[in-house]
Structures are given as structure tokens and as C-alpha cells.
Design a protein around this motif. Structure first.
Motif, PDB file in Angstrom:
ATOM      1  N   MET A 256      66.510  22.545  86.376  1.00  0.00           N
ATOM      2  CA  MET A 256      66.380  21.209  85.788  1.00  0.00           C
ATOM      3  C   MET A 256      67.464  20.290  86.360  1.00  0.00           C
ATOM      4  O   MET A 256      68.551  20.722  86.686  1.00  0.00           O
ATOM      5  N   THR A 257      67.119  19.033  86.478  1.00  0.00           N
ATOM      6  CA  THR A 257      68.111  18.044  86.912  1.00  0.00           C
ATOM      7  C   THR A 257      68.128  16.904  85.896  1.00  0.00           C
ATOM      8  O   THR A 257      67.319  16.879  84.970  1.00  0.00           O
ATOM      9  N   ILE A 258      69.047  15.987  86.100  1.00  0.00           N
ATOM     10  CA  ILE A 258      69.120  14.837  85.200  1.00  0.00           C
ATOM     11  C   ILE A 258      67.822  14.055  85.278  1.00  0.00           C
ATOM     12  O   ILE A 258      67.342  13.733  86.363  1.00  0.00           O
ATOM     13  N   ASN A 259      67.246  13.784  84.141  1.00  0.00           N
ATOM     14  CA  ASN A 259      66.038  12.973  84.110  1.00  0.00           C
ATOM     15  C   ASN A 259      66.403  11.578  83.608  1.00  0.00           C
ATOM     16  O   ASN A 259      66.677  11.385  82.421  1.00  0.00           O
ATOM     17  N   PRO A 260      66.432  10.603  84.533  1.00  0.00           N
ATOM     18  CA  PRO A 260      66.916   9.272  84.141  1.00  0.00           C
ATOM     19  C   PRO A 260      65.953   8.533  83.205  1.00  0.00           C
ATOM     20  O   PRO A 260      66.336   7.585  82.525  1.00  0.00           O
ATOM     21  N   ASP A 261      64.686   9.019  83.152  1.00  0.00           N
ATOM     22  CA  ASP A 261      63.679   8.280  82.379  1.00  0.00           C
ATOM     23  C   ASP A 261      63.625   8.676  80.908  1.00  0.00           C
ATOM     24  O   ASP A 261      62.975   8.014  80.108  1.00  0.00           O
ATOM     25  N   LEU A 262      64.274   9.795  80.581  1.00  0.00           N
ATOM     26  CA  LEU A 262      64.132  10.292  79.212  1.00  0.00           C
ATOM     27  C   LEU A 262      65.474  10.369  78.488  1.00  0.00           C
ATOM     28  O   LEU A 262      66.507  10.622  79.104  1.00  0.00           O
ATOM     29  N   PRO A 263      65.435  10.186  77.167  1.00  0.00           N
ATOM     30  CA  PRO A 263      66.646  10.372  76.380  1.00  0.00           C
ATOM     31  C   PRO A 263      67.042  11.846  76.340  1.00  0.00           C
ATOM     32  O   PRO A 263      66.198  12.711  76.551  1.00  0.00           O
ATOM     33  N   PHE A 264      68.313  12.104  76.063  1.00  0.00           N
ATOM     34  CA  PHE A 264      68.747  13.501  75.993  1.00  0.00           C
ATOM     35  C   PHE A 264      69.109  13.872  74.557  1.00  0.00           C
ATOM     36  O   PHE A 264      69.484  13.014  73.762  1.00  0.00           O
ATOM     37  N   VAL A 265      68.931  15.148  74.250  1.00  0.00           N
ATOM     38  CA  VAL A 265      69.475  15.685  72.993  1.00  0.00           C
ATOM     39  C   VAL A 265      70.295  16.931  73.332  1.00  0.00           C
ATOM     40  O   VAL A 265      70.020  17.615  74.307  1.00  0.00           O
ATOM     41  N   LEU A 266      71.281  17.190  72.484  1.00  0.00           N
ATOM     42  CA  LEU A 266      72.075  18.409  72.639  1.00  0.00           C
ATOM     43  C   LEU A 266      71.283  19.591  72.096  1.00  0.00           C
ATOM     44  O   LEU A 266      70.599  19.464  71.083  1.00  0.00           O
ATOM     45  N   ILE A 267      71.387  20.721  72.767  1.00  0.00           N
ATOM     46  CA  ILE A 267      70.833  21.961  72.218  1.00  0.00           C
ATOM     47  C   ILE A 267      71.589  22.244  70.920  1.00  0.00           C
ATOM     48  O   ILE A 267      72.820  22.323  70.923  1.00  0.00           O
ATOM     49  N   SER A 268      70.851  22.361  69.817  1.00  0.00           N
ATOM     50  CA  SER A 268      71.534  22.249  68.520  1.00  0.00           C
ATOM     51  C   SER A 268      72.361  23.458  68.127  1.00  0.00           C
ATOM     52  O   SER A 268      73.145  23.377  67.193  1.00  0.00           O
ATOM     53  N   ASN A 269      72.200  24.593  68.821  1.00  0.00           N
ATOM     54  CA  ASN A 269      73.129  25.679  68.510  1.00  0.00           C
ATOM     55  C   ASN A 269      74.270  25.787  69.533  1.00  0.00           C
ATOM     56  O   ASN A 269      74.956  26.787  69.602  1.00  0.00           O
ATOM     57  N   CYS A 270      74.461  24.708  70.295  1.00  0.00           N
ATOM     58  CA  CYS A 270      75.662  24.546  71.132  1.00  0.00           C
ATOM     59  C   CYS A 270      76.440  23.384  70.521  1.00  0.00           C
ATOM     60  O   CYS A 270      75.999  22.237  70.603  1.00  0.00           O
ATOM     61  N   ILE A 271      77.555  23.670  69.910  1.00  0.00           N
ATOM     62  CA  ILE A 271      78.188  22.646  69.081  1.00  0.00           C
ATOM     63  C   ILE A 271      79.547  22.232  69.633  1.00  0.00           C
ATOM     64  O   ILE A 271      80.447  23.065  69.783  1.00  0.00           O
TER      65      ILE A 271
ATOM     66  N   ASP B 225      78.899  12.480  71.134  1.00  0.00           N
ATOM     67  CA  ASP B 225      78.924  12.070  69.737  1.00  0.00           C
ATOM     68  C   ASP B 225      78.273  10.694  69.538  1.00  0.00           C
ATOM     69  O   ASP B 225      77.491  10.490  68.617  1.00  0.00           O
ATOM     70  N   LEU B 226      78.572   9.779  70.451  1.00  0.00           N
ATOM     71  CA  LEU B 226      78.127   8.388  70.273  1.00  0.00           C
ATOM     72  C   LEU B 226      76.741   8.115  70.855  1.00  0.00           C
ATOM     73  O   LEU B 226      76.018   7.261  70.364  1.00  0.00           O
ATOM     74  N   HIS B 227      76.380   8.848  71.918  1.00  0.00           N
ATOM     75  CA  HIS B 227      75.218   8.413  72.693  1.00  0.00           C
ATOM     76  C   HIS B 227      74.059   9.399  72.718  1.00  0.00           C
ATOM     77  O   HIS B 227      73.127   9.230  73.499  1.00  0.00           O
ATOM     78  N   GLU B 228      74.110  10.448  71.894  1.00  0.00           N
ATOM     79  CA  GLU B 228      73.000  11.389  71.886  1.00  0.00           C
ATOM     80  C   GLU B 228      71.718  10.641  71.530  1.00  0.00           C
ATOM     81  O   GLU B 228      71.702   9.788  70.641  1.00  0.00           O
ATOM     82  N   GLY B 229      70.644  10.964  72.255  1.00  0.00           N
ATOM     83  CA  GLY B 229      69.374  10.281  72.000  1.00  0.00           C
ATOM     84  C   GLY B 229      69.133   9.106  72.936  1.00  0.00           C
ATOM     85  O   GLY B 229      68.097   8.453  72.858  1.00  0.00           O
ATOM     86  N   LYS B 230      70.117   8.837  73.823  1.00  0.00           N
ATOM     87  CA  LYS B 230      69.928   7.728  74.778  1.00  0.00           C
ATOM     88  C   LYS B 230      69.652   8.260  76.177  1.00  0.00           C
ATOM     89  O   LYS B 230      69.876   9.438  76.466  1.00  0.00           O
ATOM     90  N   ARG B 231      69.210   7.371  77.074  1.00  0.00           N
ATOM     91  CA  ARG B 231      69.031   7.723  78.481  1.00  0.00           C
ATOM     92  C   ARG B 231      70.371   7.625  79.208  1.00  0.00           C
ATOM     93  O   ARG B 231      71.236   6.838  78.791  1.00  0.00           O
ATOM     94  N   VAL B 232      70.504   8.390  80.279  1.00  0.00           N
ATOM     95  CA  VAL B 232      71.776   8.407  81.003  1.00  0.00           C
ATOM     96  C   VAL B 232      72.134   6.992  81.485  1.00  0.00           C
ATOM     97  O   VAL B 232      73.290   6.565  81.399  1.00  0.00           O
ATOM     98  N   GLY B 233      71.116   6.250  81.952  1.00  0.00           N
ATOM     99  CA  GLY B 233      71.354   4.888  82.432  1.00  0.00           C
ATOM    100  C   GLY B 233      71.927   3.986  81.345  1.00  0.00           C
ATOM    101  O   GLY B 233      72.843   3.193  81.600  1.00  0.00           O
ATOM    102  N   GLU B 234      71.401   4.139  80.141  1.00  0.00           N
ATOM    103  CA  GLU B 234      71.889   3.319  79.024  1.00  0.00           C
ATOM    104  C   GLU B 234      73.355   3.610  78.732  1.00  0.00           C
ATOM    105  O   GLU B 234      74.131   2.712  78.388  1.00  0.00           O
ATOM    106  N   ILE B 235      73.702   4.912  78.856  1.00  0.00           N
ATOM    107  CA  ILE B 235      75.086   5.304  78.583  1.00  0.00           C
ATOM    108  C   ILE B 235      76.008   4.675  79.626  1.00  0.00           C
ATOM    109  O   ILE B 235      77.055   4.107  79.299  1.00  0.00           O
ATOM    110  N   LYS B 236      75.565   4.745  80.886  1.00  0.00           N
ATOM    111  CA  LYS B 236      76.379   4.135  81.953  1.00  0.00           C
ATOM    112  C   LYS B 236      76.580   2.648  81.678  1.00  0.00           C
ATOM    113  O   LYS B 236      77.692   2.120  81.795  1.00  0.00           O
TER     114      LYS B 236
END
Lengths: 360, 316
Positions: free
Chosen positions: A1-16, A46-57
Motif C-alpha cells: 500500500m502507498t499513500i492515497n492522496p484521494d482518501l481520508p485516513f484513519v488509525l488502525i484502532s488497536n494501534c494506540i 490526534d488533530l487530523h485523523e479522518g482528513k486527506r494527506v493534502g488537507e493536512i499539508k
């Protein structure tokens, strides 16, 4: 897998991610691994989960694009994140902790001064619902003495799932005899022989039985315990969730010292009663006995700022300040403010405590 | 009182029992390897009375049939090679009847009947009825039909109709409980006619979902295995170095309703449903296991399903 710029990301929830004073740790609770990350990355997660990488940048005015890419390459490589069109379908894991047994672990010490019946003690522990028992012999013993103990657990279909023996070497504990004992009793999770002439690890016979360790270590007393070391970290959901609320070393544990004293830990001096005269269940249900159970890492000096606080083994027996129940473990050489590990015993600031515990 | 039917080493039952003990519940656990005396199934025009394993039927509140079954055959009879298969069939019949009777009288969760008669086609039909998308499926004995199906789809897979492969052959053993891709080369080697074989269109998956359910409570877990070729077709082809990510997931409301509808249609009170979320975002029903594993779902997602089950069993 590579960074997908078109989709938001979520953390794997059992990696904390756990934030420390100077850096953070991602606790991978199902692969039992820890990865260290800068606090900047912690804040992004913490602040940007659920956003796209571009939005974070963009939210950093595109001033840190390269480093953000580097962060996300790392997160992708470690499979800590998932790119998805439906982030709302991946909830945070519920960090609940429950335990059916009042006591999960017990340590029972037996020496030449012991005058109690170990079988009766085990029956009492079983009544309480205890799951794991470690029996340590500070005097010589033999298979004929141990066999009836385990055999009794079979007979009563005990709730005690596992039993670990720590015994001094004696001619009867040759490999054949010990293996035979382990084959006969699947409940024996491990059999450790100290004062041995060799150092040898014998893995479980058919992967389901206990393992055997011969060690030339000389076991004099309990003061060897309490060392904080990354190799002992327990990176799993049960310990993590338990540590959020309770003391990771002592919660739901009891120890019976060689004189029958009921304690939180064999290395602690405080006795709450004695199995020869007191009711074990009453003692362990008391608020007094359980007080130390509530000393979680968030309430301990220094530890509360440590990124390892929910996977650490802790120790309440040997403290940097013996007078303060909320003091950092004496045998921890880690400094979360500088991120350095040093051999704890070399630290001159600990001399006072070492003198207190007779460790000089 | 609660009756638990299970196997001696079933970790899930052990954990539920630990919770029942913690709550001070009265229960009886009967394991598959023990002998359960069948006192009576007594029928007359006025009554139908059952007593098994010394349990007073009037005290029995709930039954959880986790795994295995009761065993009415006394131990010595299980070793009589010539007699055993016949006696087992007879035992099997009364087991099913008793289950049906008890189900009518008590809250009975889990089923021996359903586990034995776990037919993939029946479940697919129920899923279709519940308006869940299912993969195009063909069962055939004809190579011609197989080729037609193959040509019509991007890719096809095969798996068992009911029984995982467990063969003791002269030159070794053959085991498979998984799913694998059927290739042109494989088809070329096949005869014109063969035994009934199930084939399905291969769905390109985004991820898989395993839903353990107990009554109407759903516990969905996502299995993220797509990045890994070892597990891309069937997560059971396990990758030990880098285990799949198994995490809590939610079902969209409309899918949840359909799954509940499926559970109702299939008359299952517990089990484990396999669903694929396709690349197109469709939820595709694959199969259901009436005695499915829940331990890994509970542990990976921190769901404490065993605690919920215990609480259900002791609730009025």
C-alpha cells in the motif's frame, strides 16, 4: 500500500499513540510492538485523523510537505493507518477493561520456615477464582512433593489455569523427570530450576505443555525483582486497558510469603494478615489491600509523562522515594524528559533509596 | 439454571463460565466427551417430558449450545467399530428431536441441528431474500457449465458445498477448508463430468467483515488483508509474520438491517457471518457458520463478547 492522496485516513484502532514528555509511542496491541514517533506526528494523528494527506499539508501552509510525506510513508509501511472512503465506519476501539476473577495471579513462597499446607492455600486461591499461581521454593523440594499439589488441581477441576514452579536444583530435577511431570500435567506453564550447573532453555514439548529453564542464577531472596526494562513491556490490549485505570504490576494480585503473610507483592514489607489465622478472601476484598491497585501510571511521578506508561510493568515495592507511594520505580533507568536509558543502579540520586532497601 | 453444551477445551466456554462464576450463576456444563444420561423422552397424548443428565427440566431457564453435542452413548459403545456408526446415527436423530422440543420450551441459543445442516446454498438464498448482495454462484457436475461460468466472470473461486476437505488417502492426507482461485489450467485438466462442485464469482475486496452474532447483537470486525497476497483470497491462509489487521468496524444502518433480516430468515440464534466489502463498496454476503469462532473477534476488538453472553444467559 502507498499513500492515497484521494482518501481520508484513519488509525488502525488497536494501534494506540501514547504521548510522552518528549516523544510518543504507538503501541501496536495486536502485534505486540512499540514504534517511537515524534510528538509532532502524535499531534497530527490526534488533530487530523479522518482528513486527506493534502488537507493536512495545507493546514501547515504546505511548509512541511516533505516531512509529512515521510511520516505517512512510515505509517503506511507499519500498517498503522488505513485510507478509506468511509472513515466514519472505523470507530475507536472501546478501551474497557473487565475481569471476572477477583484475583488473577498469586505468588506463593515456601522456605524451610514455612509451616502452612500449600494444598490448602491453593484451594483457597482457587475458591477466589485465581487463574495463575507461581510457587517459589527457597528450600529443596522434589517431584514427590510437587506432584500431589498439581494433581489436586486436576481432581477439583480448578479454576487455576496455570502453575509455575521455581525450585532449586536437586538430583531429582533431571530433564527426563521434569519433562515427564510437564507431560502429565498440562497446567504447569513453566518449571524453572535455579542454582543449576547449566543454563538451558527447553521449549514446550508439543507446543502446548510448559517450558523448562535451568539457570545458574542464585536465588537468595525477592530483592532481585522490580527491574523496568523494555524487554518486559507487555504490549497487549488487556495490559494497556488495565493500566489506564489500575496498577499494572499489582492489580488483582496477591502474594503469600514463606511465613504465610498475605501481601500485595513478595517484595513489599506490608502484610495485611496471615493465611494461618485470617480469611484470605476477606483480606483481599479490603479497601486497604486494594489501595495500591488504584495507583495507575497516570498518578505516578515521572511515569505520568512517559510514553511507555500503559505497557510498562511498574513496581511498587522499590521506589525512588520509599516514603511516597506515587514515586517512580527505583529500578527504572529511563528518563522520559531526555529519552535516555541509563543503568538505574549507577544513578547516585538513587543511593538513598538503595540504602533504605538494603541494596547497597 | 443454565445448561451449557460444549467441548472440554473450548476457550470461549471457559471464559463465559468464568463470568458465570463471577456473577454467582447456577449452571451445568456438559462437554462433548462426557456421557450424558438420557433419562427419558416420554411422550403421551397429554405430555411431553424430557430429562437429560440429571437436570430437572422445571429448573432449566436457558440453554447455550456452544459446540459439539450431548453424548448419550455410554463410553464402551463408542469403541465398538462395527456398531458405532449405526448407534451414532440413532443418537443423532434423537439429539435433533430433543433440541427441537427444548427449543420450544426454553430460550435455546445455538444449535446442533443448524451446525450439522449448514448448507451454503440455503444460506445464500436467505441472504438474497434479505436483499443482501451475494456472489454469482454455480453448483455443477458439468465441465461445459463450468467453462461457461468461467468465461462469464473476471475470476472464479471454489469452496466446499458443506464439508471442508478432510481425506485420508493411501499416499497421504488431504485437507482444505479454504477457498481458492480456479484457473484456466485447472479447468483444462478436468473431466467432462465431475462430482457436484461449488464455484463463485471472485469479488475484488476492499476488506472482509466477520460478524459474530448472539441473538440480535452484532459484533462486526474488519479483516484488512488485501495488501497481502497470502490472504488476499481467503484470510485463513494465514500470514504469521505480519498478521492481518483485525479491528472494530461499524455496519451502515441499511446493511445492519439486512443482516438482522438474514439472521431471522435463517432461524439462527448465534453464529458468524462472513461478508466482503467489495472495491465498489458493496457488502457481499459469503457464508455463515452456526458455531463460529468468537474468541479472536472478542480479543482483537476488545468487545468482551463472553461477558455479554454470560449476562444474557443469567438475565430473566
Amino acid at each position: 500500500m502507498t499513500i492515497n492522496p484521494d482518501l481520508p485516513f484513519v488509525l488502525i484502532s488497536n494501534c494506540i499513540p501514547v504521548k510522552g514528555a518528549k516523544r510518543s509511542a504507538i503501541c501496536d496491541l495486536t502485534r505486540s510492538e512499540i514504534r517511537l514517533i515524534p510528538n509532532d506526528l502524535y499531534d497530527i494523528l490526534d488533530l487530523h485523523e479522518g482528513k486527506r494527506v493534502g488537507e493536512i499539508k495545507e493546514s501547515y501552509q504546505n511548509k512541511h510537505d516533505a516531512i509529512i510525506d515521510e511520516y505517512f510513508d512510515f505509517l503506511v509501511r507499519e500498517e498503522f493507518i488505513l485510507f478509506t472512503e468511509t472513515p466514519e465506519l472505523f470507530p475507536k476501539m472501546d478501551l474497557q477493561y473487565h475481569e471476572p476473577s477477583d484475583i488473577t495471579n498469586a505468588i506463593l513462597d515456601i522456605s524451610e520456615y514455612s509451616s502452612f499446607d500449600p494444598i490448602k492455600v491453593l484451594k483457597d486461591l482457587n475458591e477466589i477464582g485465581c487463574k495463575h499461581v507461581e510457587i517459589r521454593f527457597f528450600r529443596s523440594t522434589n517431584v514427590d512433593e510437587l506432584q500431589p499439589i498439581v494433581s489436586m488441581l486436576n481432581d477439583i477441576q480448578a479454576s487455576i489455569i496455570s502453575i509455575d514452579f521455581i525450585v532449586p536444583q536437586s538430583p531429582g530435577f533431571c530433564k527426563e523427570n521434569v519433562i515427564e511431570l510437564l507431560l502429565q500435567y498440562p497446567r504447569i506453564a513453566s518449571f524453572k530450576i535455579y542454582n543449576a550447573s547449566t543454563n538451558e532453555f527447553i521449549p514446550p514439548v508439543d507446543k502446548q505443555r510448559g517450558y523448562i529453564i535451568y539457570s545458574d542464577t542464585i536465588l537468595k531472596d525477592q530483592r532481585c525483582c522490580g527491574v523496568i526494562d523494555p524487554s518486559l513491556f507487555s504490549v497487549n490490549i488487556k495490559t494497556f486497558t488495565e493500566s489506564l485505570k489500575y496498577n499494572s504490576c499489582l492489580h488483582r494480585k496477591v502474594s503469600i510469603d514463606h511465613l504465610g503473610n498475605i501481601k500485595n507483592c513478595p517484595s513489599m514489607s506490608k502484610a495485611f494478615g496471615n493465611i494461618k489465622v485470617d480469611n484470605t478472601e476477606e483480606i483481599i476484598s479490603s479497601t486497604e489491600f486494594q489501595q495500591v491497585w488504584l495507583v495507575n501510571k497516570d498518578s505516578i511521578t515521572t511515569c505520568k509523562d512517559c510514553e511507555f506508561r500503559y505497557v510498562c510493568t511498574d513496581c511498587r515495592a522499590y521506589l525512588e522515594n520509599p516514603e511516597d507511594l506515587y514515586s517512580k520505580p527505583l529500578k527504572c533507568g529511563y528518563d522520559p524528559y531526555t529519552n535516555t536509558w541509563e543503568p538505574w543502579a549507577n544513578n547516585p540520586l538513587k543511593d538513598k533509596a538503595k540504602a533504605y532497601y538494603n541494596m547497597l | 439454571m443454565v445448561l451449557l453444551v460444549s467441548e472440554t477445551n473450548d476457550i470461549t466456554t471457559n471464559e463465559v463460565v468464568a463470568w458465570l462464576n463471577a456473577y454467582g450463576a447456577t449452571y451445568q456444563r456438559i462437554n462433548n466427551d462426557a456421557y450424558a444420561r438420557l433419562h427419558r423422552v416420554a411422550l403421551s397424548n397429554t405430555k411431553c417430558n424430557i430429562q437429560v443428565a440429571g437436570i430437572d427440566p422445571s429448573c432449566l431457564k436457558k440453554v447455550w449450545h456452544r459446540r459439539g453435542s450431548l453424548r448419550f452413548l455410554p463410553e464402551p459403545l463408542r469403541n465398538v467399530t462395527n456398531l458405532y456408526p449405526y448407534l451414532k446415527k440413532e443418537e443423532d436423530s434423537i439429539l435433533k428431536s430433543i433440541e427441537d422440543i427444548l427449543r420450544g420450551q426454553h430460550d435455546y441459543v445455538g444449535s446442533y441441528h443448524k451446525e450439522i445442516e449448514n448448507y451454503k446454498i440455503d444460506h445464500l438464498i436467505n441472504a438474497k431474500e434479505a436483499d443482501l448482495r451475494i456472489p454469482d454462484t454455480l453448483i455443477t457436475t458439468s465441465k461445459k457449465e463450468l467453462i461457461r461460468f468461467f468465461n462469464h466472470h473476471e475470476g472464479i473461486i471454489t469452496k466446499d458445498i458443506r464439508y471442508g476437505i478432510k481425506l485420508h488417502l493411501e499416499d497421504g492426507k488431504l485437507f482444505s477448508s479454504g477457498t481458492f482461485v480456479v484457473t484456466q489450467e485447472m479447468i483444462d485438466t478436468m473431466d467432462t463430468d465431475f462430482g457436484p462442485t461449488l464455484i463463485q464469482e471472485k469479488i475484488e475486496k476492499e476488506y472482509e467483515i466477520r460478524i459474530f452474532f448472539f441473538k440480535n447483537r452484532l459484533y462486526p470486525m474488519a479483516i484488512l488483508s488485501q495488501n497481502d497476497t497470502k490472504t488476499a483470497v481467503d484470510y485463513r491462509n494465514y500470514n504469521r509474520e505480519k498478521p492481518n489487521r483485525n479491528i472494530p468496524v461499524l455496519l451502515p444502518g441499511e446493511i445492519k438491517e439486512k443482516v438482522l433480516q438474514f439472521i431471522e430468515l435463517s432461524e439462527l440464534s448465534t453464529g458468524s457471518i462472513d461478508i466482503i466489502v467489495s472495491k465498489k463498496g458493496e457488502y457481499v454476503f459469503l457464508e455463515v457458520n452456526p458455531q463460529g469462532q468468537l474468541d479472536w473477534v472478542s480479543k482483537n476488538c476488545n468487545y468482551y463478547i463472553e461477558k455479554d453472553i454470560a449476562e444474557y444467559l443469567i438475565a430473566n
